[in-house]
Scaffold this motif. Structure first.
Motif, PDB file in Angstrom:
ATOM      1  N   ASP A 114       0.799  -1.224   0.000  1.00 30.41           N
ATOM      2  CA  ASP A 114       0.000   0.000   0.000  1.00 30.41           C
ATOM      3  C   ASP A 114       0.831   1.273   0.000  1.00 30.41           C
ATOM      4  OD1 ASP A 114      -2.329  -1.518   0.034  1.00 30.41           O
ATOM      5  OD2 ASP A 114      -2.457  -1.514   2.232  1.00 30.41           O
ATOM      6  N   HIS A 115       2.109   1.184   0.373  1.00 25.53           N
ATOM      7  CA  HIS A 115       2.927   2.395   0.514  1.00 25.53           C
ATOM      8  C   HIS A 115       4.172   2.384  -0.378  1.00 25.53           C
ATOM      9  CE1 HIS A 115       0.530   2.321   4.255  1.00 25.53           C
ATOM     10  NE2 HIS A 115       0.655   3.629   4.220  1.00 25.53           N
ATOM     11  N   TRP A 116       4.224   1.494  -1.374  1.00 22.28           N
ATOM     12  CA  TRP A 116       5.431   1.400  -2.199  1.00 22.28           C
ATOM     13  C   TRP A 116       5.805   2.740  -2.807  1.00 22.28           C
ATOM     14  CZ3 TRP A 116       6.383   2.827  -7.183  1.00 22.28           C
ATOM     15  CH2 TRP A 116       7.677   2.553  -7.635  1.00 22.28           C
ATOM     16  N   SER A 117       7.112   2.983  -2.838  1.00 19.35           N
ATOM     17  CA  SER A 117       7.671   4.113  -3.589  1.00 19.35           C
ATOM     18  C   SER A 117       9.111   3.754  -3.932  1.00 19.35           C
ATOM     19  CB  SER A 117       7.631   5.413  -2.783  1.00 19.35           C
ATOM     20  OG  SER A 117       8.586   5.383  -1.734  1.00 19.35           O
ATOM     21  N   PHE A 118       9.650   4.429  -4.908  1.00 18.94           N
ATOM     22  CA  PHE A 118      11.043   4.221  -5.305  1.00 18.94           C
ATOM     23  C   PHE A 118      11.964   4.428  -4.107  1.00 18.94           C
ATOM     24  CE2 PHE A 118      15.099   5.921  -6.806  1.00 18.94           C
ATOM     25  CZ  PHE A 118      15.473   4.977  -7.746  1.00 18.94           C
ATOM     26  N   TRP A 119      11.697   5.483  -3.335  1.00 21.88           N
ATOM     27  CA  TRP A 119      12.577   5.811  -2.210  1.00 21.88           C
ATOM     28  C   TRP A 119      12.398   4.857  -1.048  1.00 21.88           C
ATOM     29  CZ3 TRP A 119      16.470   8.371  -3.641  1.00 21.88           C
ATOM     30  CH2 TRP A 119      16.363   9.299  -4.679  1.00 21.88           C
ATOM     31  N   LEU A 120      11.218   4.257  -0.928  1.00 24.17           N
ATOM     32  CA  LEU A 120      11.037   3.234   0.105  1.00 24.17           C
ATOM     33  C   LEU A 120      11.906   2.020  -0.225  1.00 24.17           C
ATOM     34  CD1 LEU A 120       9.638   2.121   2.619  1.00 24.17           C
ATOM     35  CD2 LEU A 120       7.750   1.354   1.164  1.00 24.17           C
ATOM     36  N   ASP A 121      11.981   1.647  -1.495  1.00 27.66           N
ATOM     37  CA  ASP A 121      12.856   0.534  -1.891  1.00 27.66           C
ATOM     38  C   ASP A 121      14.312   0.846  -1.565  1.00 27.66           C
ATOM     39  OD1 ASP A 121      10.767  -0.981  -2.766  1.00 27.66           O
ATOM     40  OD2 ASP A 121      11.366  -1.046  -4.866  1.00 27.66           O
ATOM     41  N   ILE A 122      14.736   2.070  -1.845  1.00 31.78           N
ATOM     42  CA  ILE A 122      16.114   2.469  -1.526  1.00 31.78           C
ATOM     43  C   ILE A 122      16.361   2.354  -0.023  1.00 31.78           C
ATOM     44  CG2 ILE A 122      17.742   4.396  -1.498  1.00 31.78           C
ATOM     45  CD1 ILE A 122      17.396   3.265  -4.254  1.00 31.78           C
ATOM     46  N   LYS A 123      15.407   2.829   0.771  1.00 29.26           N
ATOM     47  CA  LYS A 123      15.537   2.771   2.235  1.00 29.26           C
ATOM     48  C   LYS A 123      15.648   1.328   2.713  1.00 29.26           C
ATOM     49  CE  LYS A 123      12.983   3.878   6.486  1.00 29.26           C
ATOM     50  NZ  LYS A 123      11.772   4.544   7.046  1.00 29.26           N
ATOM     51  N   ILE A 124      14.791   0.442   2.181  1.00 22.16           N
ATOM     52  CA  ILE A 124      14.800  -0.959   2.605  1.00 22.16           C
ATOM     53  C   ILE A 124      16.122  -1.626   2.227  1.00 22.16           C
ATOM     54  CG2 ILE A 124      13.744  -3.220   2.188  1.00 22.16           C
ATOM     55  CD1 ILE A 124      11.050  -1.742   1.944  1.00 22.16           C
ATOM     56  N   LEU A 125      16.627  -1.347   1.029  1.00 22.93           N
ATOM     57  CA  LEU A 125      17.907  -1.934   0.616  1.00 22.93           C
ATOM     58  C   LEU A 125      19.032  -1.483   1.534  1.00 22.93           C
ATOM     59  CD1 LEU A 125      17.601  -1.558  -3.267  1.00 22.93           C
ATOM     60  CD2 LEU A 125      17.671  -3.705  -1.981  1.00 22.93           C
ATOM     61  N   ALA A 126      19.036  -0.202   1.904  1.00 19.39           N
ATOM     62  CA  ALA A 126      20.085   0.311   2.785  1.00 19.39           C
ATOM     63  C   ALA A 126      19.992  -0.313   4.170  1.00 19.39           C
ATOM     64  CB  ALA A 126      19.978   1.835   2.878  1.00 19.39           C
ATOM     65  N   LEU A 127      18.773  -0.426   4.705  1.00 16.91           N
ATOM     66  CA  LEU A 127      18.598  -0.999   6.042  1.00 16.91           C
ATOM     67  C   LEU A 127      18.884  -2.496   6.061  1.00 16.91           C
ATOM     68  CD1 LEU A 127      15.359   0.866   7.193  1.00 16.91           C
ATOM     69  CD2 LEU A 127      17.694   1.225   8.021  1.00 16.91           C
ATOM     70  N   THR A 128      18.672  -3.163   4.935  1.00 25.19           N
ATOM     71  CA  THR A 128      18.920  -4.599   4.860  1.00 25.19           C
ATOM     72  C   THR A 128      20.382  -4.926   5.148  1.00 25.19           C
ATOM     73  OG1 THR A 128      17.124  -4.993   3.295  1.00 25.19           O
ATOM     74  CG2 THR A 128      18.903  -6.612   3.322  1.00 25.19           C
ATOM     75  N   ILE A 129      21.289  -4.092   4.679  1.00 22.35           N
ATOM     76  CA  ILE A 129      22.718  -4.335   4.895  1.00 22.35           C
ATOM     77  C   ILE A 129      23.019  -4.418   6.387  1.00 22.35           C
ATOM     78  CG2 ILE A 129      25.042  -3.399   4.572  1.00 22.35           C
ATOM     79  CD1 ILE A 129      23.994  -2.084   1.993  1.00 22.35           C
ATOM     80  N   LEU A 158      24.222  -7.836   8.578  1.00 23.82           N
ATOM     81  CA  LEU A 158      25.456  -7.834   9.370  1.00 23.82           C
ATOM     82  C   LEU A 158      25.170  -8.120  10.843  1.00 23.82           C
ATOM     83  CD1 LEU A 158      27.353  -4.791   7.793  1.00 23.82           C
ATOM     84  CD2 LEU A 158      27.770  -7.224   7.416  1.00 23.82           C
ATOM     85  N   ALA A 159      24.008  -7.690  11.331  1.00 24.34           N
ATOM     86  CA  ALA A 159      23.640  -7.930  12.726  1.00 24.34           C
ATOM     87  C   ALA A 159      23.097  -9.338  12.939  1.00 24.34           C
ATOM     88  CB  ALA A 159      22.603  -6.905  13.169  1.00 24.34           C
ATOM     89  N   ARG A 160      22.803 -10.046  11.824  1.00 22.99           N
ATOM     90  CA  ARG A 160      22.274 -11.418  11.868  1.00 22.99           C
ATOM     91  C   ARG A 160      21.011 -11.510  12.715  1.00 22.99           C
ATOM     92  NH1 ARG A 160      27.514 -15.493  12.180  1.00 22.99           N
ATOM     93  NH2 ARG A 160      28.861 -14.351  10.774  1.00 22.99           N
ATOM     94  N   GLU A 161      20.111 -10.580  12.526  1.00 29.37           N
ATOM     95  CA  GLU A 161      18.884 -10.533  13.316  1.00 29.37           C
ATOM     96  C   GLU A 161      17.750 -11.298  12.634  1.00 29.37           C
ATOM     97  OE1 GLU A 161      19.662  -6.057  15.213  1.00 29.37           O
ATOM     98  OE2 GLU A 161      17.983  -6.419  13.837  1.00 29.37           O
ATOM     99  N   GLY A 162      16.932 -11.984  13.440  1.00 27.08           N
ATOM    100  CA  GLY A 162      15.715 -12.609  12.949  1.00 27.08           C
ATOM    101  C   GLY A 162      15.916 -13.740  11.966  1.00 27.08           C
ATOM    102  N   ILE A 163      17.027 -14.457  12.063  1.00 33.34           N
ATOM    103  CA  ILE A 163      17.327 -15.524  11.105  1.00 33.34           C
ATOM    104  C   ILE A 163      16.307 -16.646  11.171  1.00 33.34           C
ATOM    105  CG2 ILE A 163      19.045 -17.260  10.444  1.00 33.34           C
ATOM    106  CD1 ILE A 163      21.148 -15.317  11.672  1.00 33.34           C
ATOM    107  N   SER A 164      15.877 -16.996  12.379  1.00 36.05           N
ATOM    108  CA  SER A 164      14.909 -18.084  12.532  1.00 36.05           C
ATOM    109  C   SER A 164      13.935 -17.743  13.638  1.00 36.05           C
ATOM    110  CB  SER A 164      15.623 -19.398  12.853  1.00 36.05           C
ATOM    111  OG  SER A 164      16.335 -19.279  14.074  1.00 36.05           O
TER     112      SER A 164
END
Length: 219
Positions: free
Chosen positions: A165-180, A184-190
């Motif tokens: 419902d809230h997709w935007s080009f900049w939201l994708d950029i934000k998610i990609l940056a936060l994913t890194i 690295l923190a190895r959070e929520g693996i299982s």
């Protein structure tokens, strides 16, 4: 190259970043493939049919992370018993997901979107939950940076729908940056108490099993 209904800016972002990534990561991908071949055997890649955009089926590609160990009746053992040290490392760093870049190039996936789940889940979704298929599935997504497999299924779906419902080009950029940072923190693996994640049995059910079973030669 440009799936109907997918924003052109999103597809261009996917293609540019993915093609550059494949070139830069190619030596690394070969090293991982070699390690999987030595320690886990063949096939190196795990393939499984998953529902994608509008529920259309496609074959997802990952690096294999489990052995083919079976019990005396020939039934595959649980994820907990088949997940190796190498497999845990690949999953912890999300390196098993790298072959999905090929799915992105094909237009079957995006870099960002709800994770493609199992085909059998299609019949278990509520109409509202099914809306997660109104966008391309992704390698990472809003749910992945907000808890990943540590979330309940209901919370994952709520986050997926928020993204739809809230997709935007900049939201994708934000998610990609936060994913890194999340990788690295190895959070929520299982999920707690599980090697990977519990199976989704439907919103009203209590899921007793694990989500994913790697099967040799699965297509």
């Amino acid at each position: 190259m440009f799936p109907a209904g997918i924003p052109r800016s999103k597809r261009l972002l996917d293609l540019v970043l993915t093609l550059v990534g494949l070139v830069l990561l190619s030596p690394f991908l070969l090293i991982i493939a070699g390690l999987v071949r030595v320690y886990l055997g063949s096939p190196v890649l795990f393939r499984q049919v998953r529902p994608g955009y509008h529920g259309k089926l496609f074959t997802i590609i990952k690096f294999r992370t489990m052995t083919d160990l079976r019990d005396s009746q020939g039934k595959l053992l649980s994820d907990k018993h088949r997940l190796t040290g190498l497999g845990r490392t690949l999953r912890a760093l999300s390196l098993d997901e790298l072959p999905e870049l090929i799915n992105v190039v094909r237009g079957e996936m995006s870099l960002v979107g709800p994770r493609p789940l199992l085909e059998k889940y299609l019949a278990r979704y509520t109409p509202e939950q099914s809306r997660r298929h109104n966008v391309l599935p992704g390698i990472t997504g809003w749910a992945q940076i907000n808890g990943r497999n540590a979330l309940t299924w209901e919370d994952k779906f709520a986050l997926d729908l928020w993204y739809v419902d809230h997709w935007s080009f900049w939201l994708d950029i934000k998610i990609l940056a936060l994913t890194i940072g999340k990788v690295l923190a190895r959070e929520g693996i299982s999920q707690p108490g599980h090697a990977t994640a519990q199976e989704f049995m439907g919103t009203q059910a209590t899921p007793p099993h694990e989500e994913e079973q790697e099967k040799p030669g699965a297509k």
